[in-house]
Design an enzyme around this catalytic site. Structure first.
Site, PDB file in Angstrom:
ATOM      1  N   GLU A  13       0.131   9.084   1.138  1.00  0.00           N
ATOM      2  CA  GLU A  13      -0.461   9.211   2.469  1.00  0.00           C
ATOM      3  C   GLU A  13       0.278   8.368   3.508  1.00  0.00           C
ATOM      4  O   GLU A  13       0.214   8.633   4.702  1.00  0.00           O
ATOM      5  CB  GLU A  13      -1.926   8.752   2.469  1.00  0.00           C
ATOM      6  CG  GLU A  13      -2.871   9.599   1.644  1.00  0.00           C
ATOM      7  CD  GLU A  13      -3.005   9.085   0.217  1.00  0.00           C
ATOM      8  OE1 GLU A  13      -1.992   8.628  -0.368  1.00  0.00           O
ATOM      9  OE2 GLU A  13      -4.126   9.143  -0.321  1.00  0.00           O
ATOM     10  N   ASP A  46       0.843  -1.197   0.000  1.00  0.00           N
ATOM     11  CA  ASP A  46       0.000   0.000   0.000  1.00  0.00           C
ATOM     12  C   ASP A  46       0.878   1.247   0.000  1.00  0.00           C
ATOM     13  O   ASP A  46       0.661   2.177   0.770  1.00  0.00           O
ATOM     14  CB  ASP A  46      -0.956  -0.027   1.194  1.00  0.00           C
ATOM     15  CG  ASP A  46      -2.159   0.890   0.987  1.00  0.00           C
ATOM     16  OD1 ASP A  46      -2.365   1.360  -0.163  1.00  0.00           O
ATOM     17  OD2 ASP A  46      -2.883   1.159   1.959  1.00  0.00           O
TER      18      ASP A  46
HETATM   19  P1  AMP Z   1      -2.793   5.547  10.633  1.00  0.00           P
HETATM   20  O1  AMP Z   1      -3.801   4.958  11.557  1.00  0.00           O
HETATM   21  O2  AMP Z   1      -1.480   4.818  10.666  1.00  0.00           O
HETATM   22  O3  AMP Z   1      -3.322   5.744   9.246  1.00  0.00           O
HETATM   23  O4  AMP Z   1      -2.465   7.014  11.217  1.00  0.00           O
HETATM   24  C1  AMP Z   1      -3.394   8.081  11.183  1.00  0.00           C
HETATM   25  C2  AMP Z   1      -2.635   9.405  11.108  1.00  0.00           C
HETATM   26  O5  AMP Z   1      -1.835   9.561  12.293  1.00  0.00           O
HETATM   27  C3  AMP Z   1      -1.645   9.472   9.953  1.00  0.00           C
HETATM   28  O6  AMP Z   1      -2.256   9.953   8.804  1.00  0.00           O
HETATM   29  C4  AMP Z   1      -0.593  10.416  10.483  1.00  0.00           C
HETATM   30  O7  AMP Z   1      -1.007  11.755  10.283  1.00  0.00           O
HETATM   31  C5  AMP Z   1      -0.582  10.158  11.973  1.00  0.00           C
HETATM   32  N1  AMP Z   1       0.497   9.222  12.349  1.00  0.00           N
HETATM   33  C6  AMP Z   1       0.441   7.859  12.334  1.00  0.00           C
HETATM   34  N2  AMP Z   1       1.599   7.322  12.743  1.00  0.00           N
HETATM   35  C7  AMP Z   1       2.421   8.360  13.013  1.00  0.00           C
HETATM   36  C8  AMP Z   1       3.781   8.461  13.460  1.00  0.00           C
HETATM   37  N3  AMP Z   1       4.509   7.361  13.707  1.00  0.00           N
HETATM   38  N4  AMP Z   1       4.318   9.698  13.624  1.00  0.00           N
HETATM   39  C9  AMP Z   1       3.575  10.803  13.356  1.00  0.00           C
HETATM   40  N5  AMP Z   1       2.292  10.775  12.939  1.00  0.00           N
HETATM   41  C10 AMP Z   1       1.716   9.576  12.763  1.00  0.00           C
END
Ligand code: AMP
Length: 361
Positions: A246, A242
Site C-alpha cells: 500500500e 512500514d
Molecule cells: P497517505 O495519507 O500518504 O496514506 O495517502 C493517501 C492516498 O493518497 C494514498 O493511498 C495514495 O493513493 C494517494 N497519494 C498519497 N501520496 C501520493 C503521491 N505523492 N502521489 C500520488 N498519490 C498519492
C-alpha cells in the site's frame, strides 16, 4: 480491504498544542537546540551528533547574518534558513532546471512561501490516516504535484503532531528517484498542506488485487527499485518500518515511489524497541520483543516478494478479521509454504531475506 495497523505506545504520549499555533509548532526540520558555540571538532566527524551540531550551528549563523526577522528560539523559521533547504520555497530547482535559470534571483528571494492560490487542484487521489490527497498543478512551473491536506485539529486530537514533525523532517531530506519527494509545506488557520511529488494514480496493493499476482519479471522490476531506495535510506540512517504494498506508489511507466514515512525514524539507535508496522509484515524480533534495526525493512522485503508472486502474504489472512495470534505464531516460526509455481530462485531470495542481509538483484 484494509490491514491491521499496530500502533506503538509512543503514539499516545505527546503534548497537545494550542490551536492556531504557528506552523513551526507542527512541522520543523531540526531540533531547536541553540548551538551558538562552534561544534566540538574533537568529536568523531562521521558521527550523526557531530553532523547535527554542525548543521544546527550553520543554520543559526545563517539566520543571524540575514536581515530577516527571527528570534533566538525560532531561527529555523528564518526565511533565509528555510530557503536554504527548500521549505516553503517554490522549490523550482526540483521542478525544472531550465526554468530556474530563467527566473531572476530577486523574484525567488521575494517569493518564499506557497499558498493554495499557487495551485490548481485537479483530482482526488486518496485518503490516508490523517489527510486527503489531491492532484494539483503548481501554476507557475506547471508541475503536477500531490497535495496532502491535514487538519490541525485532527492531528492534535490524535496526538500525532510529533509524528508529523518527524515524518516531514525525514521525508524532506530524502532525495532518491524511488522515494516520494516532499517539496515543501505551508498552512492556514485550520490545515497543513504538504506538497509532494506526484507518484502516479495506483499503489502496488491495488495493482496486485487487479492482477491477482505478478510474474517474476514484474516482481524483479519493482523489487530492484525498492531495494535501491532502501539501501539509500539505510545508509543515511533512516528506517521506514512500514514497508508494504500500500505504501509503494506506481506510475504508468512502472516507476515505483516509496511513500508514507509516518513510522520512519532517523538517527536510530542501533537497536529499537517500538512495536509498529502492519501485521503481515512484522518481523519475528518485534513479536518476541527483541530490539530491531534496519532488519525490519529487509524482512518486509521478503514478505512483499512472496505477496507479489502469490497474491497473498506468507503468514496468513490479511484484513481486520485476521487472528493476530495465529499470524504471530507463523511469523516466529518462519512458517512459509511456497506454492509449487514459485521458482527455486525466488524461494532462495525470500529465504535469504530472512537473514536480513541485502541481496542485490
Ligand atoms: P497517505 O495519507 O500518504 O496514506 O495517502 C493517501 C492516498 O493518497 C494514498 O493511498 C495514495 O493513493 C494517494 N497519494 C498519497 N501520496 C501520493 C503521491 N505523492 N502521489 C500520488 N498519490 C498519492
Amino acid at each position: 480491504m484494509s490491514r491491521q495497523i499496530f500502533k506503538s505506545p509512543e503514539r499516545k504520549s505527546s503534548n497537545a498544542i494550542t490551536r492556531g499555533a504557528p506552523l513551526s509548532e507542527y512541522v520543523d526540520y531540526t531540533p531547536r537546540s541553540l548551538d551558538t558555540e562552534a561544534p566540538e571538532y574533537n568529536q568523531n566527524p562521521n558521527s550523526i551528533s557531530y553532523a547535527k551540531q554542525r548543521r544546527s550551528h550553520m543554520y543559526h549563523q545563517m539566520a543571524m547574518q540575514s536581515e530577516d526577522p527571527f528570534t533566538e528560539s525560532n531561527y529555523m523559521d528564518s526565511p533565509v534558513v528555510r530557503r536554504h533547504f527548500g521549505i516553503n520555497t517554490p522549490s523550482i530547482s526540483y521542478f525544472d532546471q531550465k526554468l530556474l535559470l530563467a527566473i531572476d534571483a530577486e523574484f525567488l528571494a521575494r517569493k518564499t512561501e506557497w499558498h493554495m492560490d499557487d495551485f490548481h487542484v485537479q483530482t482526488y487521489l486518496g485518503t490516508g490516516k490523517f489527510g486527503v490527497v489531491w492532484q494539483a498543478i503548481e501554476q507557475r512551473t506547471h508541475t503536477t504535484v500531490a497535495i496532502k491536506i491535514l487538519k490541525k485539529k485532527e492531528l492534535e486530537e490524535a496526538h500525532v503532531v510529533p509524528f508529523l514533525k518527524r515524518e516531514v523532517e525525514i521525508q524532506a531530506h530524502l532525495d532518491h528517484p524511488n522515494i516520494v519527494r516532499l517539496f515543501g509545506y505551508f498552512d492556514d488557520a485550520e490545515r497543513i498542506y504538504l506538497v509532494l511529488e506526484y507518484a502516479g494514480k495506483n499503489d502496488l496493493f491495488g495493482e496486485l488485487k487487479r492482477r491477482q499476482r505478478f510474474t517474476e519479471a514484474e516482481t524483479v522490476k519493482y523489487l530492484s527499485q525498492l531495494v535501491d531506495a532502501l539501501e539509500y535510506m539505510h545508509k543515511i540512517g533512516v528506517l521506514h518500518r512500514d514497508i508494504k504494498l500500500e505504501n509503494i506508489l506506481v506510475g504508468h511507466d512502472g516507476v515505483i515511489k516509496l511513500a508514507d514515512f509516518g513510522w520512519a525514524v532517523y538517527d536510530p539507535q542501533p537497536r529499537r524497541n517500538t512495536f509498529c508496522g502492519t501485521l503481515d509484515y512484522i518481523p519475528p524480533e518485534m513479536i518476541v520483543n527483541e530490539p530491531h534495526s534496519h532488519s525490519v525493512d529487509i524482512w518486509a522485503l521478503g514478505v512483499l516478494t512472496f505477496e507479489m508472486l502469490t497474491g497473498k502474504p506468507p503468514f496468513g489472512q490479511t484484513g481486520n478479521d485476521a487472528d493476530p495470534q495465529a499470524v504471530y505464531q507463523r511469523i516466529t516460526e518462519v512458517d512459509i509454504h511456497f506454492p509449487s509455481y514459485i521458482s527455486a530462485g525466488a524461494r532462495s531470495f525470500i529465504c535469504k531475506v530472512k537473514t536480513r542481509r541485502y541481496i542485490h538483484i
